[in-house]
Motif scaffolding. Structure first.
Motif, PDB file in Angstrom:
ATOM      1  N   TYR A  23      14.331   3.913  -2.092  1.00 17.88           N
ATOM      2  CA  TYR A  23      13.323   4.744  -1.447  1.00 17.88           C
ATOM      3  C   TYR A  23      12.018   4.711  -2.232  1.00 17.88           C
ATOM      4  O   TYR A  23      10.933   4.798  -1.667  1.00 17.88           O
ATOM      5  N   GLY A  24      12.141   4.618  -3.560  1.00 11.31           N
ATOM      6  CA  GLY A  24      10.936   4.505  -4.378  1.00 11.31           C
ATOM      7  C   GLY A  24      10.119   3.300  -3.970  1.00 11.31           C
ATOM      8  O   GLY A  24       8.901   3.387  -3.784  1.00 11.31           O
ATOM      9  N   PHE A  25      10.805   2.181  -3.792  1.00  9.26           N
ATOM     10  CA  PHE A  25      10.089   0.969  -3.384  1.00  9.26           C
ATOM     11  C   PHE A  25       9.623   1.055  -1.941  1.00  9.26           C
ATOM     12  O   PHE A  25       8.519   0.640  -1.608  1.00  9.26           O
ATOM     13  N   PHE A  26      10.455   1.614  -1.057  1.00  9.01           N
ATOM     14  CA  PHE A  26      10.026   1.788   0.332  1.00  9.01           C
ATOM     15  C   PHE A  26       8.728   2.582   0.366  1.00  9.01           C
ATOM     16  O   PHE A  26       7.743   2.213   0.998  1.00  9.01           O
ATOM     17  N   ASN A  27       8.756   3.706  -0.330  1.00 10.95           N
ATOM     18  CA  ASN A  27       7.628   4.612  -0.304  1.00 10.95           C
ATOM     19  C   ASN A  27       6.361   3.963  -0.829  1.00 10.95           C
ATOM     20  O   ASN A  27       5.306   4.068  -0.225  1.00 10.95           O
ATOM     21  N   TYR A  28       6.490   3.320  -1.977  1.00 12.73           N
ATOM     22  CA  TYR A  28       5.285   2.757  -2.594  1.00 12.73           C
ATOM     23  C   TYR A  28       4.750   1.595  -1.777  1.00 12.73           C
ATOM     24  O   TYR A  28       3.554   1.514  -1.486  1.00 12.73           O
ATOM     25  N   ILE A  29       5.655   0.689  -1.398  1.00  9.22           N
ATOM     26  CA  ILE A  29       5.226  -0.637  -0.922  1.00  9.22           C
ATOM     27  C   ILE A  29       5.001  -0.719   0.583  1.00  9.22           C
ATOM     28  O   ILE A  29       4.093  -1.426   1.015  1.00  9.22           O
ATOM     29  N   ILE A  30       5.815  -0.024   1.385  1.00  7.45           N
ATOM     30  CA  ILE A  30       5.688  -0.223   2.842  1.00  7.45           C
ATOM     31  C   ILE A  30       4.280   0.060   3.361  1.00  7.45           C
ATOM     32  O   ILE A  30       3.693  -0.779   4.057  1.00  7.45           O
ATOM     33  N   PRO A  31       3.680   1.219   3.027  1.00  5.55           N
ATOM     34  CA  PRO A  31       2.322   1.435   3.547  1.00  5.55           C
ATOM     35  C   PRO A  31       1.368   0.337   3.096  1.00  5.55           C
ATOM     36  O   PRO A  31       0.501  -0.087   3.857  1.00  5.55           O
ATOM     37  N   LEU A  32       1.537  -0.154   1.867  1.00  7.81           N
ATOM     38  CA  LEU A  32       0.648  -1.205   1.392  1.00  7.81           C
ATOM     39  C   LEU A  32       0.869  -2.487   2.191  1.00  7.81           C
ATOM     40  O   LEU A  32      -0.086  -3.170   2.556  1.00  7.81           O
ATOM     41  N   GLN A  33       2.129  -2.797   2.476  1.00  6.80           N
ATOM     42  CA  GLN A  33       2.405  -4.058   3.173  1.00  6.80           C
ATOM     43  C   GLN A  33       1.991  -4.022   4.633  1.00  6.80           C
ATOM     44  O   GLN A  33       1.762  -5.062   5.239  1.00  6.80           O
ATOM     45  N   ILE A  34       1.915  -2.818   5.236  1.00  3.97           N
ATOM     46  CA  ILE A  34       1.516  -2.768   6.648  1.00  3.97           C
ATOM     47  C   ILE A  34       0.060  -2.347   6.811  1.00  3.97           C
ATOM     48  O   ILE A  34      -0.427  -2.180   7.920  1.00  3.97           O
ATOM     49  N   GLY A  35      -0.643  -2.162   5.677  1.00  6.55           N
ATOM     50  CA  GLY A  35      -2.058  -1.846   5.778  1.00  6.55           C
ATOM     51  C   GLY A  35      -2.347  -0.402   6.144  1.00  6.55           C
ATOM     52  O   GLY A  35      -3.367  -0.110   6.765  1.00  6.55           O
ATOM     53  N   ALA A  36      -1.474   0.506   5.747  1.00  8.52           N
ATOM     54  CA  ALA A  36      -1.674   1.928   6.072  1.00  8.52           C
ATOM     55  C   ALA A  36      -2.099   2.690   4.827  1.00  8.52           C
ATOM     56  O   ALA A  36      -1.941   2.220   3.709  1.00  8.52           O
ATOM     57  N   ARG A  37      -2.604   3.896   5.021  1.00  7.47           N
ATOM     58  CA  ARG A  37      -3.049   4.689   3.882  1.00  7.47           C
ATOM     59  C   ARG A  37      -1.947   5.586   3.342  1.00  7.47           C
ATOM     60  O   ARG A  37      -2.032   6.078   2.229  1.00  7.47           O
ATOM     61  N   ASP A  38      -0.945   5.854   4.152  1.00 10.66           N
ATOM     62  CA  ASP A  38       0.184   6.670   3.692  1.00 10.66           C
ATOM     63  C   ASP A  38       1.279   6.529   4.732  1.00 10.66           C
ATOM     64  O   ASP A  38       1.154   5.771   5.690  1.00 10.66           O
ATOM     65  N   VAL A  39       2.374   7.269   4.524  1.00 12.20           N
ATOM     66  CA  VAL A  39       3.433   7.255   5.530  1.00 12.20           C
ATOM     67  C   VAL A  39       3.064   8.227   6.647  1.00 12.20           C
ATOM     68  O   VAL A  39       2.079   8.951   6.549  1.00 12.20           O
ATOM     69  N   ALA A  40       3.869   8.244   7.698  1.00 15.10           N
ATOM     70  CA  ALA A  40       3.544   9.061   8.871  1.00 15.10           C
ATOM     71  C   ALA A  40       3.523  10.547   8.542  1.00 15.10           C
ATOM     72  O   ALA A  40       2.692  11.290   9.057  1.00 15.10           O
ATOM     73  N   PHE A  41       4.437  11.011   7.694  1.00 12.19           N
ATOM     74  CA  PHE A  41       4.547  12.441   7.417  1.00 12.19           C
ATOM     75  C   PHE A  41       4.545  12.688   5.918  1.00 12.19           C
ATOM     76  O   PHE A  41       5.602  12.840   5.308  1.00 12.19           O
ATOM     77  N   PRO A  42       3.360  12.766   5.305  1.00  7.30           N
ATOM     78  CA  PRO A  42       3.309  12.925   3.845  1.00  7.30           C
ATOM     79  C   PRO A  42       4.000  14.183   3.357  1.00  7.30           C
ATOM     80  O   PRO A  42       4.685  14.158   2.326  1.00  7.30           O
ATOM     81  N   PHE A  43       3.850  15.303   4.066  1.00  5.93           N
ATOM     82  CA  PHE A  43       4.478  16.555   3.639  1.00  5.93           C
ATOM     83  C   PHE A  43       5.987  16.401   3.658  1.00  5.93           C
ATOM     84  O   PHE A  43       6.689  16.735   2.701  1.00  5.93           O
ATOM     85  N   LEU A  44       6.501  15.831   4.755  1.00  2.93           N
ATOM     86  CA  LEU A  44       7.935  15.617   4.884  1.00  2.93           C
ATOM     87  C   LEU A  44       8.444  14.665   3.811  1.00  2.93           C
ATOM     88  O   LEU A  44       9.581  14.770   3.348  1.00  2.93           O
ATOM     89  N   ASN A  45       7.586  13.731   3.420  1.00  5.21           N
ATOM     90  CA  ASN A  45       7.941  12.782   2.372  1.00  5.21           C
ATOM     91  C   ASN A  45       8.253  13.531   1.082  1.00  5.21           C
ATOM     92  O   ASN A  45       9.271  13.296   0.417  1.00  5.21           O
ATOM     93  N   SER A  46       7.347  14.457   0.734  1.00  5.50           N
ATOM     94  CA  SER A  46       7.550  15.258  -0.461  1.00  5.50           C
ATOM     95  C   SER A  46       8.804  16.119  -0.323  1.00  5.50           C
ATOM     96  O   SER A  46       9.626  16.208  -1.235  1.00  5.50           O
ATOM     97  N   LEU A  47       8.965  16.732   0.843  1.00  5.53           N
ATOM     98  CA  LEU A  47      10.144  17.568   1.071  1.00  5.53           C
ATOM     99  C   LEU A  47      11.416  16.743   0.906  1.00  5.53           C
ATOM    100  O   LEU A  47      12.388  17.174   0.286  1.00  5.53           O
ATOM    101  N   GLY A  48      11.383  15.529   1.421  1.00  8.67           N
ATOM    102  CA  GLY A  48      12.538  14.652   1.284  1.00  8.67           C
ATOM    103  C   GLY A  48      12.874  14.401  -0.171  1.00  8.67           C
ATOM    104  O   GLY A  48      14.035  14.443  -0.576  1.00  8.67           O
ATOM    105  N   PHE A  49      11.847  14.153  -0.979  1.00  8.27           N
ATOM    106  CA  PHE A  49      12.140  13.908  -2.390  1.00  8.27           C
ATOM    107  C   PHE A  49      12.754  15.133  -3.057  1.00  8.27           C
ATOM    108  O   PHE A  49      13.767  15.044  -3.748  1.00  8.27           O
ATOM    109  N   TRP A  50      12.116  16.284  -2.870  1.00  7.10           N
ATOM    110  CA  TRP A  50      12.598  17.451  -3.625  1.00  7.10           C
ATOM    111  C   TRP A  50      13.974  17.912  -3.163  1.00  7.10           C
ATOM    112  O   TRP A  50      14.782  18.364  -3.979  1.00  7.10           O
ATOM    113  N   THR A  51      14.281  17.797  -1.874  1.00  2.00           N
ATOM    114  CA  THR A  51      15.634  18.159  -1.449  1.00  2.00           C
ATOM    115  C   THR A  51      16.642  17.172  -2.025  1.00  2.00           C
ATOM    116  O   THR A  51      17.719  17.566  -2.488  1.00  2.00           O
TER     117      THR A  51
END
Lengths: 205, 619, 336
Positions: free
Chosen positions: B88-116
């Motif tokens: 997930y660390g690599f997914f998170n870091y690299i996917i937006p970069l590889q598809i030309g995006a500025r972040d994932v679709a749900f940044p808040f949920l992303n953080s929530l996912g990590f902390w849970t």
């Protein structure tokens, strides 16, 4: 790059006007996929174990189809009212949205009230609780899981109604309303399955 | 593209608060990576104790109970708290970069996912602190051992801790699906998407469906243990086999969830260091999709000895064997990517190509295990242990280390030490083969799994177990060297260029190392597969932009995900110990945070063009 | 130049060494089959192994060729190799050939799986022995002969036996490696399993529990003893006789009746919470793995949990004096 104006009629579907909105809607469909697996697994467990009564009561003995029929009518109607809310949203009628969502909540409260009454009745009359048998355990976990979803929906939609009055119908609030109504339809579909598989087939079975 | 009117202010957090409140996919990726590595170290220590106990017959390094806890925790921690989070660390870091995006679709949920995930992992390991018992029924937690015959709170830590951590994983999977579907840069059709993103996409779909089934199963265990439920209580008419079905409907896709990302990583690293495009991209996409799909159809090959009958057993056997076909296609495609290329043996590439022989060995024992009548011999013996360690260590772990060495300069601005890296690689390969090859033999001559000791005098057992233990120690040294490598590299100054491997093919190599907050000054225009390679071949020094330079909209950080996870943690403890105030309080915290999140609109902030380095390119 | 080759050879040699460490060529367990089920299963395993080794050889040859032949050489830094998109012929080949290989492995798999299941379900007129797994021992019931025993199951050589498997507590699994694959012993009346095995040579065969069942899962060993038909009949007859209580063993017998009988039957046909101890003196092991002698037996009775963690039998060191335990031991050693 155009900006959305809440009062104009330039955008039909406010909920899809922004990338955030589109993301939320797609994301919610994916979430519903997960929920389908969750309920599907619970249904499978119930169907597999419902004939094991461990000396306790069966569905045929305790289910009251009239009450369940009323609950079904309430919930199905609430699903319809939520559709009317979305239609009002597409006509940019804030008051209409609030009204129909409000009726949805009231109908849902009726459903939930009857369900709580049903459970309490089972426990008092038949000692039909989670511990009695595999049938009782799967019944309460499946139907209770659905009821919990209804309760969460009630709180959610009520809060949304409040937000609508405060912030109006915007490209930010519209996706929330849309997604909540998707949720509500899903809950309704699950209930149709519960009504058929748990109550009807249980009564006949 | 319309966006919300309001302009907010940037909330500025620093230091630890920055990391706790971040919603930036890059920081969250780093959090996942380090949390995952932390749990990997713990699980590795557990493995060492297991092997130390098994080094000699009737050994007394740990008690029988403690041993059962160790094997349970080793498996559970490695799979749920180490492997997947690192990926997930690599997914998170690299996917937006590889598809030309500025972040994932749900940044808040992303953080929530990590902390849970993180607090779930802490809950799962809480037994080390409370002394009230650790989970001890195997990572597979078969009923009724896990439900009625496991006293203490150990298995409650399992069912509730994993439930919490699973929520995080589910949220992550959901996030990646929407990101990949909706947020690709202009010109990036699905068939121009890097294969790493494809495998992440299929993996995320598997996660959404598989982890949901697990969640229900864990709920059932909790009900049986905490509330007197009868799901798996055969005395009351329940069925313990139901647990196995539910668990394996999750469990089989889970192993594809673990290996598909490694397939994706290989499909990035090997082409880069061969200077050749991936051979057979289209069939790679199809093969990945077929593996994902078939992965849901084969779960009962873990249950051949349960007594389901010959019809069920043969159906699952044949379906399982079929998965070898798309997998084989991939192996050949990687070999032929290298064929007629110019291979450079960096550490990243050593791990990537080292995957091929090791994983293939694991794969062939998998086909042998799929043959039901043979599996009656192999099931629950060390042959199975050998098989899955070959595919997980030879597969996923090789992929993880390849990714680590490959993307470290992008993520941290410095390149890991190559000499130390190569020593680690050879030590790991040597140690891993030494540990597990012998276990095929041990299994077939009669050593069952999950045995805390073995009797003396069984021919060959003592020597083979000792060799296996020595191999494990070597693996431990290799991992320690990697950790040392990370530490000393992080102490060096940041000096990595945007494209440190010089032959980067995908868009993450077009931006600085590490990238700025907003990733791309201007959203790039994708003109083909391997978008960055295409630009380089056309003589460009930057990606062709798809928009003019303009203000960039960024989300604000939030403390809510952290607090929500703590709330769930407290509620979990409340359930376990039947403490009402903790349950209600914890859930209350969760609900309040959710309401706050919904009611308080936070439109983020904008980065103005003047703040962006460089002038950008005219669109 | 030499340095470069050393760099390559050393890891290669090291790999070979560790592969050879696997070759402690002791053929045991499933690799030394002593019955038709184990033989057929080993045949299937060897067949799959051959096919898989062919696959491995192909993959390894291609792999090592690619890795060695296409290393980047000096002066290539500014040349870009041809970017090959794919090759339909190759891709078709490595799709079709594996499917064919799977087919030739799948056919015998399906055949043997059905064959074994049919044999197991055909219990009419067959010798059926009921097996109940309990934490952490095995109970064997012979319905026809009317014998209940534990830890050691006797069968006649050369005859098909069907084991009816179930459990009294958690899931266990019943495995005798030299005679055939395993099947699970499940709790609950709806999940009883039938396992067909046969021993073609007389001997003592190791049996193991192969499903994690608690603390002493590793020590839940049992033995299958295959005897020629006449010796088997002799064993049956012997088991049906109960040992006489003599003056020597009187005290022990009395203590046994007071303290042990609630859990351990010695009537040949009775089941009990703990193992039936009829014929205990002839058993090779205490608790499935401890040498059966006076000293060990006394230790066991004093505190079985010390020797086998998690067993249901409680310690008696505070209930019985050393002398009393010795008397019981003497009695138990008279149970032939």
């Amino acid at each position: 790059m155009s900006h959305a104006h809440a009062e104009g009629n330039t955008i039909d579907h406010l909920e899809r006007a922004t990338l955030e909105g589109k993301n939320k809607i797609l994301g919610f469909w994916i979430f519903l996929g997960a929920e389908m697996v969750i309920f599907g697994t619970l249904f499978a467990a119930h169907i597999g174990l419902r004939s094991e009564l461990n000396g306790g009561v069966s569905g045929a003995e305790i289910f009251s189809l009239p009450i369940v029929a009323i609950m079904t009518a309430l919930l199905l109607t609430s699903s319809m009212t939520s559709v009317l809310a979305i239609q009002a949203m597409h006509r940019h009628e804030l008051k209409g949205v609030a009204l129909w969502l409000g009726i949805t909540v009231l109908l849902a409260l009726g459903f939930l009230g009857l369900e709580i009454y049903e459970f309490v009745h089972y426990v008092h009359e038949y000692h039909f609780n989670i511990q009695q048998s595999p049938f009782s355990t799967t019944f309460y976990v499946l139907v209770g899981c659905h009821g919990t979803h209804v309760a969460i929906g009630i709180v959610w939609i009520s809060l949304l109604i409040g937000q609508l009055f405060k912030k109006g119908l915007t490209v930010v609030t519209a996706p929330k309303v849309y997604v909540a109504s998707l949720y509500w339809h899903f809950i309704d579909v699950v209930w149709v399955f519960i009504f058929t598989v748990v109550y009807l087939m249980g009564k006949v079975g | 593209m319309a966006h919300a009117h309001a302009h907010g202010h940037k909330k500025r957090y620093t230091g630890i608060m920055d990391w706790i409140t971040t919603v930036d996919h890059k920081k969250i990726g780093i959090l996942y990576l380090f949390a995952g590595l932390f749990f990997f170290a713990i699980a590795g220590l557990e493995a060492l104790f297991i092997r130390l106990q098994l080094a000699f017959p009737m050994n007394e390094v740990v008690s029988a109970q403690r041993f059962n806890e160790l094997i349970t925790m080793h498996g559970t921690t490695m799979l749920f708290l180490a492997a997947l989070p690192i990926l997930y660390g690599f997914f998170n870091y690299i996917i937006p970069l590889q598809i030309g995006a500025r972040d994932v679709a749900f940044p808040f949920l992303n953080s929530l996912g990590f902390w849970t995930f993180f607090f779930g992992g802490i809950l799962l390991n809480l037994g080390f602190l409370t002394g009230d018992g650790l989970p001890d029924s195997g990572w597979t937690a078969y009923a009724p051992l896990a439900t009625e015959y496991s006293a203490g709170t150990g298995m409650d830590l399992y069912s509730i801790g994993l439930q919490l951590s699973g929520i995080g994983t589910l949220l992550g999977g959901l996030n990646f699906v929407v990101t990949i579907v909706n947020m690709r840069a202009p010109g990036m059709t699905l068939m121009r998407m890097p294969l790493f993103c494809w495998t992440a996409f299929i993996t995320s779909i598997l996660i959404v469906f598989a982890f949901s089934a697990l969640a229900v199963g864990l709920l059932m265990i909790s009900f049986d243990r905490l509330f007197g439920g009868n799901f798996f209580n055969s005395a009351a008419g329940g069925n313990e086999i139901l647990w196995q079905h539910i668990f394996w409907i999750f469990g089989h896709p889970e192993v594809y969830i673990l290996v598909l990302p490694a397939f994706g990583i290989l499909s990035e690293v090997i082409p880069t260091f061969s200077r050749k495009r991936l051979f057979g991209y289209t069939s790679m996409v199809f093969a990945t999709s077929i593996i994902g799909f078939l992965g849901f159809m084969v779960w009962a090959h873990h249950m051949f000895t349960v007594g389901m009958g010959a019809v069920a057993n043969t159906m699952f056997a044949v379906a399982t064997m079929l998965i070898a076909v798309p997998t084989g296609i991939k192996i050949f495609n990687w070999i032929f990517t290298m064929w007629k290329g110019q291979i450079r043996f960096t550490t990243a590439n050593l791990f990537a190509i080292g995957f091929i022989p090791s994983f293939t060995m694991g794969g062939v024992t998998g086909v042998m295990l799929a043959m039901a009548a043979s599996d009656y011999v192999f099931h629950d013996t060390y042959f199975v242990v050998a098989h899955f360690h070959y595919v997980i260590v030879g597969g996923t772990v090789h992929g993880i280390f390849a990714a680590l060495f490959y993307w470290f300069p992008k993520m941290f601005g410095r390149t890991l030490n190559e000499t130390l890296g190569k020593i680690s690689f050879w030590l790991l390969v040597f140690g891993f083969n030494m540990t597990f090859f012998i276990q095929h033999w041990l299994g077939v001559i009669g050593m069952p799994r999950r045995v805390y000791t073995y009797l003396d005098g069984q021919p060959g057992w003592n020597e083979m177990n000792l060799v296996s233990t020595i191999g494990a120690l070597l693996m431990g040294v290799a991992v320690i060297l990697v950790v040392i490598n990370i530490v000393i590299t992080l102490l060096k100054p940041k000096n990595a260029p945007a494209d440190p491997w010089e032959d980067g093919r995908t868009m993450e190599w077009a931006i600085p190392s590490p990238p700025p907050e907003y990733n791309f000054k201007q959203t790039p225009l994708v003109r083909g597969l391997d978008a960055w390679w295409v630009e380089k071949r056309a003589g460009n020094k930057e990606m062709t932009p798809a928009e003019p330079v303009g203000p960039i909209h960024m989300p604000n950080g939030s403390i809510l995900p952290f607090i929500m996870s703590i709330g769930l943690f407290i509620a979990g403890i409340g359930f376990m110990y039947h403490t009402l105030w903790a349950t209600v309080g914890g859930l209350g915290i969760l609900v309040v945070c959710m309401i706050l999140r919904s009611l308080i609109d936070d439109p983020g902030y904008h980065i103005e063009p003047e703040e962006i380095e460089g002038k950008g390119v005219k669109a | 130049m030499v340095k470069r080759w050393m760099k390559r050879l050393v890891p290669l040699m090291a790999m070979m060494v560790l592969f050879l460490t696997g070759c402690d060529f002791q053929l045991a367990g499933a690799l030394a089959p002593k019955g038709p089920v184990a033989e057929k299963q080993l045949e299937l395993i060897l067949w799959s192994l051959i096919v898989m080794i062919v696959v491995l050889v192909v993959v390894f040859v291609l792999f090592f060729t690619a890795v060695f032949r296409f290393r980047r050489r000096r002066g290539q830094d500014h040349q870009i190799p041809e970017q090959i998109e794919g090759n339909h012929k190759l891709e078709a080949t490595w799709t079709i050939i594996p499917i064919f290989l799977l087919f030739i492995m799948a056919v015998p798999t399906v055949a043997l799986t059905f064959n074994l299941e049919e044999e197991a379900q055909a219990v009419e007129g067959q010798r059926v022995i009921k097996v109940v797994g309990k934490q952490f021992w095995w109970e064997f019931t012979y319905p026809e002969e009317g014998i209940v025993t534990a830890q050691e199951v006797y069968i006649p050589v050369g005859e098909k036996v069907v084991f009816e498997l179930s459990s009294a507590d958690v899931i266990h699994s019943f495995w005798i490696p030299q005679l055939g694959g395993k099947k699970d012993a499940n709790p609950g009346s709806k999940t009883i399993n039938y396992l067909y095995l046969q021993a073609d040579e007389p001997g003592v065969y190791k049996g193991k529990c192969t499903e994690l069942c608690g603390q002493s899962h590793a020590l839940m060993d049992f033995k299958l003893i295959a005897l020629e038909k006449d010796e088997y009949e002799a064993w049956v007859a012997d088991m049906l006789e109960t040992a006489e209580v003599t003056a020597e063993t009187e005290v022990g017998a009395e203590l046994f009746n007071q303290k042990c009988l609630t859990c351990h039957a010695i009537d040949p046909g009775m089941g009990s919470v703990g193992p039936n101890l009829n014929g205990f003196a002839d058993r090779m092991y205490i608790g499935g793995f401890i040498d059966n002698n006076a000293e060990n037996l006394a230790e066991w009775i004093k505190n079985p949990l010390d020797m086998k963690p998690g067993v249901t039998m409680p310690p008696f060191e505070n209930d019985l004096t050393t002398d009393e335990i010795d008397e019981i031991v003497k009695y138990l050693q008279s149970l032939h």
